[in-house]
Design an enzyme around this catalytic site. Sequence first.
Site, PDB file in Angstrom:
ATOM      1  N   VAL A  70       0.864  -1.175   0.000  1.00 46.60           N
ATOM      2  CA  VAL A  70       0.000   0.000   0.000  1.00 46.60           C
ATOM      3  C   VAL A  70       0.902   1.227   0.000  1.00 46.60           C
ATOM      4  CG1 VAL A  70      -1.814   1.262   1.238  1.00 46.60           C
ATOM      5  CG2 VAL A  70      -1.765  -1.257   1.316  1.00 46.60           C
ATOM      6  N   ASN A  72       1.823   5.468  -0.675  1.00 43.72           N
ATOM      7  CA  ASN A  72       1.336   6.773  -0.261  1.00 43.72           C
ATOM      8  C   ASN A  72       2.111   7.812  -1.056  1.00 43.72           C
ATOM      9  OD1 ASN A  72       1.398   9.281   1.602  1.00 43.72           O
ATOM     10  ND2 ASN A  72      -0.177   7.977   2.502  1.00 43.72           N
ATOM     11  N   TYR A  75       6.312   8.911  -0.107  1.00 46.44           N
ATOM     12  CA  TYR A  75       6.865   7.569  -0.277  1.00 46.44           C
ATOM     13  C   TYR A  75       7.238   6.812   0.999  1.00 46.44           C
ATOM     14  CZ  TYR A  75       6.880   7.212  -5.331  1.00 46.44           C
ATOM     15  OH  TYR A  75       6.501   7.085  -6.626  1.00 46.44           O
ATOM     16  N   CYS A  80       4.987  -2.225   2.885  1.00 46.79           N
ATOM     17  CA  CYS A  80       5.249  -3.397   2.054  1.00 46.79           C
ATOM     18  C   CYS A  80       4.222  -4.495   2.312  1.00 46.79           C
ATOM     19  CB  CYS A  80       6.642  -3.947   2.336  1.00 46.79           C
ATOM     20  SG  CYS A  80       7.974  -2.792   1.968  1.00 46.79           S
ATOM     21  N   GLU A  82       4.593  -7.650   2.817  1.00 46.41           N
ATOM     22  CA  GLU A  82       4.946  -8.584   3.881  1.00 46.41           C
ATOM     23  C   GLU A  82       4.516  -8.049   5.245  1.00 46.41           C
ATOM     24  OE1 GLU A  82       8.166  -8.894   0.659  1.00 46.41           O
ATOM     25  OE2 GLU A  82       6.887  -7.352   1.515  1.00 46.41           O
ATOM     26  N   CYS A 116      12.317  -6.891   1.204  1.00 51.30           N
ATOM     27  CA  CYS A 116      13.339  -5.867   1.464  1.00 51.30           C
ATOM     28  C   CYS A 116      13.938  -6.079   2.856  1.00 51.30           C
ATOM     29  CB  CYS A 116      12.730  -4.474   1.343  1.00 51.30           C
ATOM     30  SG  CYS A 116      11.622  -4.012   2.699  1.00 51.30           S
TER      31      CYS A 116
END
Length: 163
Positions: A70, A72, A75, A80, A82, A116
């Site tokens: 999701v 925005n 940034y 993420c 996960e 990440c």
Amino acid sequence: MSTQQQQQQQPKGHSRHDTALIHGLTTSEVQQLSEACIEAKGRAYCPYSNFRVGCSILLTSGEVVRGANVENAAYPVGTCAERVTIGNAVTQHRAKKGDFRAIAVATDITPPASPCGMCRQFIREFCELNCPILMYDIEGKSTVMTLEQLLPMSFGPEKLIHD
């Protein structure tokens, strides 16, 4: 290209057909995780990067939890897939450390993207080091690695426990 050269180019991990044997997952569970993370990818809100990520988690109860990234306009505020999925598992299914059997992540690139660094650390809070992480590319091909392979020498909650 020789077989040896092809093997050297492959990321370390396991191909999909080896997953059930190595990580104690059934073929059905792997299929369920695969379908769930790919379906979740379609729910991603990513109007800025257009980089869709879907995630699914298999809990020890047999439930599969889904989530997607999701974004925005600011940034750093985005989340993420996960972390969204783990948050869903904790808040909606009351999952806690020890309740997570496997994680699957799907993206629209080849080779597949791994979680990440921030997500790897977040996963470490809830998953055992031998937890398999299945990473799917745009064609549905996967690479499987354990959390320990993705986050060696990790810092986990047990480091903060005092007697």
